[in-house]
Design a protein around this motif. Structure first.
Motif, PDB file in Angstrom:
ATOM      1  N   HIS A 158       0.839  -1.205   0.000  1.00  0.00           N
ATOM      2  CA  HIS A 158       0.000   0.000   0.000  1.00  0.00           C
ATOM      3  C   HIS A 158       0.869   1.248   0.000  1.00  0.00           C
ATOM      4  O   HIS A 158       1.924   1.283   0.643  1.00  0.00           O
ATOM      5  CB  HIS A 158      -0.910   0.040   1.235  1.00  0.00           C
ATOM      6  N   VAL A 159       0.408   2.256  -0.705  1.00  0.00           N
ATOM      7  CA  VAL A 159       0.987   3.598  -0.648  1.00  0.00           C
ATOM      8  C   VAL A 159      -0.110   4.513  -0.115  1.00  0.00           C
ATOM      9  O   VAL A 159      -1.149   4.701  -0.766  1.00  0.00           O
ATOM     10  CB  VAL A 159       1.473   4.064  -2.030  1.00  0.00           C
ATOM     11  N   ILE A 160       0.108   5.081   1.089  1.00  0.00           N
ATOM     12  CA  ILE A 160      -0.969   5.781   1.787  1.00  0.00           C
ATOM     13  C   ILE A 160      -0.491   7.156   2.263  1.00  0.00           C
ATOM     14  O   ILE A 160       0.413   7.240   3.103  1.00  0.00           O
ATOM     15  CB  ILE A 160      -1.467   4.964   3.002  1.00  0.00           C
ATOM     16  N   PRO A 161      -1.075   8.243   1.766  1.00  0.00           N
ATOM     17  CA  PRO A 161      -0.740   9.585   2.270  1.00  0.00           C
ATOM     18  C   PRO A 161      -1.515   9.901   3.549  1.00  0.00           C
ATOM     19  O   PRO A 161      -2.673   9.502   3.702  1.00  0.00           O
ATOM     20  CB  PRO A 161      -1.167  10.518   1.132  1.00  0.00           C
ATOM     21  N   GLN A 308      -2.633  12.749  -6.340  1.00  0.00           N
ATOM     22  CA  GLN A 308      -4.049  12.771  -5.999  1.00  0.00           C
ATOM     23  C   GLN A 308      -4.339  13.656  -4.795  1.00  0.00           C
ATOM     24  O   GLN A 308      -5.500  13.915  -4.479  1.00  0.00           O
ATOM     25  CB  GLN A 308      -4.536  11.347  -5.710  1.00  0.00           C
ATOM     26  N   CYS A 309      -3.280  14.115  -4.120  1.00  0.00           N
ATOM     27  CA  CYS A 309      -3.433  14.956  -2.933  1.00  0.00           C
ATOM     28  C   CYS A 309      -3.446  16.426  -3.336  1.00  0.00           C
ATOM     29  O   CYS A 309      -3.015  16.793  -4.441  1.00  0.00           O
ATOM     30  CB  CYS A 309      -2.288  14.696  -1.951  1.00  0.00           C
ATOM     31  N   PRO A 310      -3.931  17.312  -2.457  1.00  0.00           N
ATOM     32  CA  PRO A 310      -3.898  18.749  -2.752  1.00  0.00           C
ATOM     33  C   PRO A 310      -2.472  19.215  -3.057  1.00  0.00           C
ATOM     34  O   PRO A 310      -1.508  18.752  -2.439  1.00  0.00           O
ATOM     35  CB  PRO A 310      -4.431  19.386  -1.465  1.00  0.00           C
ATOM     36  N   SER A 311      -2.336  20.110  -3.995  1.00  0.00           N
ATOM     37  CA  SER A 311      -1.021  20.542  -4.453  1.00  0.00           C
ATOM     38  C   SER A 311      -0.194  21.174  -3.341  1.00  0.00           C
ATOM     39  O   SER A 311       1.040  21.097  -3.354  1.00  0.00           O
ATOM     40  CB  SER A 311      -1.173  21.535  -5.618  1.00  0.00           C
ATOM     41  N   ALA A 312      -0.849  21.782  -2.352  1.00  0.00           N
ATOM     42  CA  ALA A 312      -0.115  22.460  -1.283  1.00  0.00           C
ATOM     43  C   ALA A 312       0.666  21.496  -0.403  1.00  0.00           C
ATOM     44  O   ALA A 312       1.670  21.882   0.200  1.00  0.00           O
ATOM     45  CB  ALA A 312      -1.088  23.275  -0.427  1.00  0.00           C
TER      46      ALA A 312
END
Length: 352
Positions: A158-161, A308-312
């Motif tokens: 899994h790759v999980i932010p 897929q995450c917010p650019s900030a």
């Protein structure tokens, strides 16, 4: 919550690691039930080491494709754990237990039912291993609010932010490859090229742990194999379960310049020579298409999840990558993963 009465159990598909919160290290047992050749006696959990004949064993595992499905088998292993743990009165115990990321609701409900109604724990906290890892990272790195967890386990990767300590579910990426698949692939390659080991899953899994490594330059490693370079070629001694109970890598004999060469004496050791398999097997984690799987490789999954995450928060995720899981113990796994991700990071920063 009383610290002394908190039991932690990492219930993985390959092993179960458990212990009190105050313990320095956990107890580790196999999450299996096996039967030997005669199929008469079964060995549960920690009893696996008592089985002297590990050839052609029949293995029953509670997990299928990474999810807990065989509850009767798992209860048998849990009974052994809870009955053998000293000072364990479940009515006074708080339990922290792990589950796969994004677990099915039906499995979670069955888990809660077993822990409360059958074992009678005072409270139960379920969490994925990656969430606990992210929590620990946040506690030890107060200034970093984001991190990316790479959990390379037995059944899948899994790759999980995590953003502000919370799993960002939209960006979670699962790769259906893990340590189990690598062991099976090694078994298939050796069975095709040298010796039939189709019934020796346990032996091949240990061989994978002993000889396999992640290549930092696949083309260069292939060239070394073509030249029969001794740095890549290795001899692995298979167990006979009479004199040798666990396979091992046979080290080359180094002779002194003044030493007379000894006559070759026949040996009863059964030896397998492995070279290409050592690094081509772990390579499928980075290129699943090599075995016909329509999956992203690990480095691609890292970039995909972060995008897929917010650019900030993307720069913070790139800067805080944590690698965990048993498969990550393969030699050069972390070096290869971080080296390829750094290339993508440089490209991203130039574009950003």
């Amino acid at each position: 919550m009383t610290i002394e009465k908190c039991l932690i159990m990492d219930n993985g598909s390959y092993t179960v690691k458990y212990g009190w919160k105050t313990d320095k290290s956990p107890e580790i047992i196999q999450n299996w039930i096996i039967r030997g050749k005669d199929r008469r006696r079964q060995y549960i959990g920690r009893e696996v080491d008592l089985c002297k004949e590990m050839s052609n064993i029949h293995v029953t595992t509670p997990f299928q494709k990474g999810y807990l499905l065989s509850w009767s088998s798992q209860r048998t292993i849990w009974d052994q754990i809870f009955n053998s743990t000293p000072n364990l009165s479940t009515g006074d115990i708080h339990l922290i237990v792990t589950e796969p990321p994004l677990n099915f609701k039906s499995i979670q409900e069955a888990w809660d039912e077993a822990m409360f109604e059958e074992y009678g724990f005072k409270s139960v906290f379920r969490s994925s291993p990656s969430t606990l890892t992210a929590f620990h990272y946040k506690q030890t790195h107060k200034d970093n609010q984001c991190c990316l967890i790479i959990d390379a386990g037995h059944a899948f990767t899994h790759v999980i932010p995590y953003i502000n300590g919370v799993q960002y579910e939209k960006a979670v990426k699962r790769i259906n490859l893990g340590g189990k698949h690598l062991g099976n692939l090694l078994k298939e390659q050796i069975s095709y090229r040298q010796l039939n080991l189709h019934e020796e899953t346990y032996v091949c899994n240990l061989m994978k742990e002993d000889v396999c490594f992640v290549s930092t330059s696949f083309k260069e490693e292939m060239e070394l194999v073509r030249k029969r370079d001794p740095s890549v070629l290795c001899e692995y001694v298979l167990p006979d379960f009479l004199n040798i109970h666990r396979g091992y890598v046979k080290l080359p004999h180094v002779t002194d310049d003044n030493e007379e060469p000894k006559k070759h004496t026949p040996t009863k050791e059964q030896i397998i020579k492995v070279s290409l398999e050592r690094f081509s097997v772990p390579e499928v984690l980075f290129h699943p298409s090599d075995i016909g799987m329509q999956e992203m490789g690990l480095t691609e999954a890292i970039v995909y999840a972060i995008n897929q995450c917010p650019s900030a928060v993307r720069p913070h995720l790139y800067n805080n990558i944590i690698i965990t899981g048993g498969t990550s113990n393969l030699q050069n796994f972390k070096v290869r993963t971080l080296a390829f991700y750094l290339i993508h990071l440089l490209l991203y920063m130039n574009a950003w």
